[in-house]
Design a protein around this motif. Structure first.
Motif, PDB file in Angstrom:
ATOM      1  N   PRO A  46       0.825  -1.084  -0.035  1.00  0.00           N
ATOM      2  CA  PRO A  46       0.034   0.191  -0.155  1.00  0.00           C
ATOM      3  C   PRO A  46       0.801   1.370   0.159  1.00  0.00           C
ATOM      4  CG  PRO A  46      -0.830  -1.658   1.434  1.00  0.00           C
ATOM      5  CD  PRO A  46       0.352  -2.084   1.108  1.00  0.00           C
ATOM      6  N   ALA A  50       0.639   4.163  -2.744  1.00  0.00           N
ATOM      7  CA  ALA A  50       0.576   5.704  -2.283  1.00  0.00           C
ATOM      8  C   ALA A  50       1.728   6.526  -2.831  1.00  0.00           C
ATOM      9  CB  ALA A  50       0.709   5.759  -0.906  1.00  0.00           C
ATOM     10  N   TRP A  62      -5.991  11.496   0.534  1.00  0.00           N
ATOM     11  CA  TRP A  62      -7.110  10.328   1.090  1.00  0.00           C
ATOM     12  C   TRP A  62      -6.798  10.199   2.277  1.00  0.00           C
ATOM     13  CZ3 TRP A  62      -3.066  10.212  -2.924  1.00  0.00           C
ATOM     14  CH2 TRP A  62      -1.787   9.347  -2.320  1.00  0.00           C
ATOM     15  N   ASP A  63      -7.660   9.437   3.193  1.00  0.00           N
ATOM     16  CA  ASP A  63      -7.558   9.273   4.559  1.00  0.00           C
ATOM     17  C   ASP A  63      -6.858   7.903   4.510  1.00  0.00           C
ATOM     18  OD1 ASP A  63      -8.862  11.450   5.254  1.00  0.00           O
ATOM     19  OD2 ASP A  63     -10.779  10.340   4.794  1.00  0.00           O
ATOM     20  N   ARG A  64      -7.381   6.840   3.611  1.00  0.00           N
ATOM     21  CA  ARG A  64      -6.681   5.444   3.955  1.00  0.00           C
ATOM     22  C   ARG A  64      -6.368   5.154   2.376  1.00  0.00           C
ATOM     23  NH1 ARG A  64     -10.857   5.359   6.720  1.00  0.00           N
ATOM     24  NH2 ARG A  64     -12.157   4.523   5.362  1.00  0.00           N
ATOM     25  N   VAL A  65      -5.149   4.179   2.510  1.00  0.00           N
ATOM     26  CA  VAL A  65      -4.779   4.074   1.092  1.00  0.00           C
ATOM     27  C   VAL A  65      -5.848   2.844   0.428  1.00  0.00           C
ATOM     28  CG1 VAL A  65      -2.836   2.802  -0.126  1.00  0.00           C
ATOM     29  CG2 VAL A  65      -2.399   4.426   1.649  1.00  0.00           C
ATOM     30  N   ASP A  67      -9.012  -0.215   1.629  1.00  0.00           N
ATOM     31  CA  ASP A  67     -10.038  -0.594   2.499  1.00  0.00           C
ATOM     32  C   ASP A  67     -10.227  -2.015   1.753  1.00  0.00           C
ATOM     33  OD1 ASP A  67     -10.570   1.087   4.556  1.00  0.00           O
ATOM     34  OD2 ASP A  67     -11.803   2.306   3.001  1.00  0.00           O
ATOM     35  N   TRP A  68      -9.880  -3.005   2.402  1.00  0.00           N
ATOM     36  CA  TRP A  68     -10.280  -4.421   1.757  1.00  0.00           C
ATOM     37  C   TRP A  68     -11.270  -5.167   2.351  1.00  0.00           C
ATOM     38  CZ3 TRP A  68     -10.603  -7.028  -2.479  1.00  0.00           C
ATOM     39  CH2 TRP A  68      -9.920  -8.166  -2.811  1.00  0.00           C
ATOM     40  N   LYS A  74     -11.484  -0.660  -2.113  1.00  0.00           N
ATOM     41  CA  LYS A  74     -11.548   0.707  -2.252  1.00  0.00           C
ATOM     42  C   LYS A  74     -10.169   1.279  -2.047  1.00  0.00           C
ATOM     43  CE  LYS A  74     -16.339   1.523  -0.592  1.00  0.00           C
ATOM     44  NZ  LYS A  74     -16.899   1.773   0.843  1.00  0.00           N
ATOM     45  N   TRP A  75      -9.908   2.169  -2.897  1.00  0.00           N
ATOM     46  CA  TRP A  75      -8.316   2.670  -2.988  1.00  0.00           C
ATOM     47  C   TRP A  75      -8.341   4.136  -2.727  1.00  0.00           C
ATOM     48  CZ3 TRP A  75      -3.469   0.266  -2.935  1.00  0.00           C
ATOM     49  CH2 TRP A  75      -3.462  -1.061  -3.246  1.00  0.00           C
ATOM     50  N   THR A  77      -9.357   5.989  -0.200  1.00  0.00           N
ATOM     51  CA  THR A  77     -10.486   6.498   0.467  1.00  0.00           C
ATOM     52  C   THR A  77     -10.503   7.661   1.050  1.00  0.00           C
ATOM     53  OG1 THR A  77     -10.504   4.278   1.295  1.00  0.00           O
ATOM     54  CG2 THR A  77     -12.820   5.247   1.620  1.00  0.00           C
TER      55      THR A  77
END
Ligand code: 6R9
Length: 657
Positions: A46, A50, A62-65, A67-68, A74-75, A77
């Protein structure tokens, strides 16, 4: 893949290749990506992605690289980004507005040179026009166009305003267009009167008229004038591009869209009748497409002239004519027509004219050039080329070496890039400055991509083993699903192996650990208990000096279960074949791969059935080999090809012993 009674058999590993082509020293020394990148990416995938996402301009970080929530990813996010801004405004704002985005070449020889600043203006105008036609963020817009700059403009205008483009290959039938309009519920269709193909205007508008006749969901048809052909007109519904787009302002303020906002749908037919609407979203897609375009082709945006010789209606056109090159600020060539119009040297004339440095095309085109003979490219100056790429099918080792030698002057690396509509961007490929090229091998998963070759149980195979290619971890440009059908998404890609993405291709890992793709699992043949890949037999045939192209299928056989039936196209200088040649070819395959792979029959044919991207439709050849009615032929590029093959088959040019 077919299973033996024990369910244990993996793909036989028949083909061996010892040729190696190390990268040119200067290219290796200055390459964008060096060998240590693999370890960096492996250490924290990740974080690696990023870092690549930071190559782009984000409106909001983004907040999070990642979500799996398998199999849904989701990339980036929380991030917002505009794909059109990344492809255009960013470069113009940085003072690169005068740089050429496209050298466009029409088939009749007309040309247009379009800079980044001009393209941005055109896209803003088209965005404003779509808004005037009532297109809103999230609406689907169908694009059924020839290969002209307005096709790119329409796509980017959708991306800019957050509409979802759905490009349908201009060669597809009314039915194919209609089912895609239904499934996507498109509100507007962008088309043209026609485009030029094989030296003449080929109409598009009549097919759209027919398709939208009973589809009231389509509110407007936006028509570019390209050929000047007469068109039927429905007032209120139909709008000329030049009437509505040209009067718009060149100002349009773009908003950042959510990283997971849908960017486009692209239909792929697969083996069943109902095409799958593959959904791609914005941030992750653009990140991987942009990075791979820069890494795999070693793109130097200031000096390279990049050319993907493919149709925009194929995912290769989306990723490597539009989003990859533009996001990297590259200069590209875009060509409207066919390679033999008005003469068989047209591609090489284009390379010479624009000084193309990187060229990317399908093995089917390369094998066609082999058939035409090496004298044709030899008549042009191709010395500007420094990297060559291949995509769409396994490249036969012989086609690879022909390409490298006759197009690349025995100098350029050839990158064989494996990926799919579903993967969005290149997944497995050599890096031109890192690997020694090995004809026929796609080599290694790219940095940040966890692809592997596994056996029937999903266990990694050792060097020398065969099985299936899979992807173990999510990647940024992965499909986000099948439009409107999450169950089918799970069934098709995630049910074969627990937790692994299953692309449906056979593969092997050679003794050096390098990956070879061996064709669709549905095409694998089961001969006397051995799983044999069509690719290996085809490659053995293409290695014979008289063969330009071949397609191999397994047909029912009372003694061996399935028997190998081969269809071959001969090279220009090889004559018409005849029984002696057929015998020679059968012996040649047996000598290269072993007696198990000796074809039962070989037919010499003038053509092979192909899709828009040049993939051979083996399913139809199986129908011929087993004397069945033909299945769905709606995605064939040339419907006449099958008649010629049936005739050749019926006249018994095969050898049955
Ligand atoms: C990009 C594209 C995907 C299928 C894929 C595989 C075949 C593509 C290949 C290759 C061997 C390569 N394929 N590239 N096979 N070597 N370098 O082609 O997308 O039209 O969706 O097709 O094409 O079978 O699964 P798409």
């Amino acid at each position: 893949m077919a299973e033996t009674p024990q369910g244990q058999e993996t793909l036989s590993n028949l083909l061996h290749e010892s040729r190696r082509f190390p990268p040119p020293e200067d290219l290796a020394a200055a390459a964008n990506v060096q060998a240590d990148t693999y370890a960096e990416a492996d250490a924290d995938r990740p974080a690696f992605w990023a870092k690549q996402a930071e190559r782009l301009k984000w409106e909001q970080p983004w907040d999070r690289v990642l979500d799996w929530d398998p199999p849904f990813a989701k990339w980036f996010t929380g991030g917002t980004i505009n794909a059109a801004v990344n492809c255009l405004d960013r470069h113009v704002d940085a003072g690169r507005g005068d740089k050429v985005a496209y050298h466009w070449e029409g088939e009749p020889g007309d040309t247009r040179t379009i800079t980044y600043a001009e393209l941005k203006d055109m896209v803003c105008q088209a965005s404003n026009a779509l808004l005037e036609l009532g297109v809103e963020k999230g609406d689907r817009v169908a694009v059924y166009m020839p290969m002209i700059p307005e096709t790119v403009v329409a796509m980017l205008a959708c991306a800019r305003i957050g509409a979802v483009h759905m490009v349908v290959f201009g060669g597809f039938s009314v039915d194919a267009l209609g089912t895609r309009l239904d499934d996507s519920a498109a509100k507007v269709v962008v088309t043209a009167d026609g485009g030029y193909r094989r030296g003449k205007p080929s109409s598009l508008k009549p097919a759209v008229d027919e398709a939208v006749k009973d589809r009231p969901a389509v509110q407007h048809v936006l028509v570019v004038r390209r050929t000047g052909q007469d068109v039927d007109w429905t007032d209120g519904r139909d709008v000329w591009w030049h009437d509505i787009v040209d009067r718009q302002s060149t100002e349009h303020t773009a908003e950042g869209h959510d990283a997971e906002h849908p960017l486009y749908i692209m239909y792929t037919s697969g083996t069943t009748a109902k095409p799958k609407g593959i959904l791609h979203t914005t941030g992750g897609y653009l990140t991987q497409v942009s990075y791979t375009h820069w890494a795999v082709f070693d793109l130097k945006p200031e000096t390279d002239v990049f050319w993907t010789a493919a149709d925009i209606g194929w995912v290769t056109g989306h990723s490597y004519i539009v989003y990859g090159p533009l996001s990297n600020g590259a200069t590209s060539v875009m060509y409207e027509g066919t390679p033999d119009t008005p003469h068989k040297g047209r591609f090489w004339e284009i390379v010479e004219k624009y000084g193309v440095t990187i060229a990317y095309m399908a093995p089917t085109a390369i094998r066609t050039f082999m058939k035409w003979g090496e004298d044709i490219p030899a008549g042009f100056d191709l010395s500007s080329l420094r990297v060559l790429g291949s995509v769409g099918e396994p490249i036969n080792p012989e086609a690879y070496t022909w390409y490298r030698k006759n197009i690349g002057g025995d100098r350029t690396p050839v990158v064989d890039t494996w990926w799919q509509t579903e993967t969005g961007a290149i997944m497995v490929s050599p890096l031109p400055g890192v690997h020694s090229g090995k004809p026929g091998a796609a080599m290694r998963p790219l940095p940040g991509i966890a692809a592997d070759v596994v056996d029937d149980k999903g266990e990694s195979v050792p060097p020398g083993g065969g099985g299936f290619i899979v992807v173990r971890e999510p990647w940024p440009s992965m499909l986000r699903g099948i439009w409107g059908d999450p169950e089918r998404y799970k069934d098709t890609y995630w049910s074969r192996f627990d937790g692994l993405y299953f692309p449906g291709d056979g593969a092997k890992r050679d003794e050096d650990g390098d990956i070879w793709l061996l064709g669709r699992v549905d095409d694998v043949m089961l001969v006397s208990g051995h799983n044999i890949s069509t690719t290996e037999v085809e490659s053995a045939l293409v290695a014979h000096p008289k063969v330009a192209e071949s397609a191999v299928v397994g047909a029912n056989d009372p003694t061996t279960g399935q028997a190998i039936v081969a269809f071959v196209i001969l090279r220009g200088e090889a004559g018409d074949g005849g029984e002696d040649l057929v015998k020679e070819l059968r012996e040649h395959v047996a000598a290269s791969l072993g007696p198990i792979a000796k074809p039962r029959q070989i037919m010499v044919v003038p053509e092979l059935p192909k899709t828009r991207s040049g993939k051979i439709m083996r399913r139809l050849l199986r129908d011929v080999a087993e004397n069945r009615e033909l299945g769905d032929v709606s995605t064939l590029t040339d419907a006449g090809a099958m008649d010629k093959i049936r005739t050749a088959f019926g006249s018994g040019s095969g050898d049955d012993d």
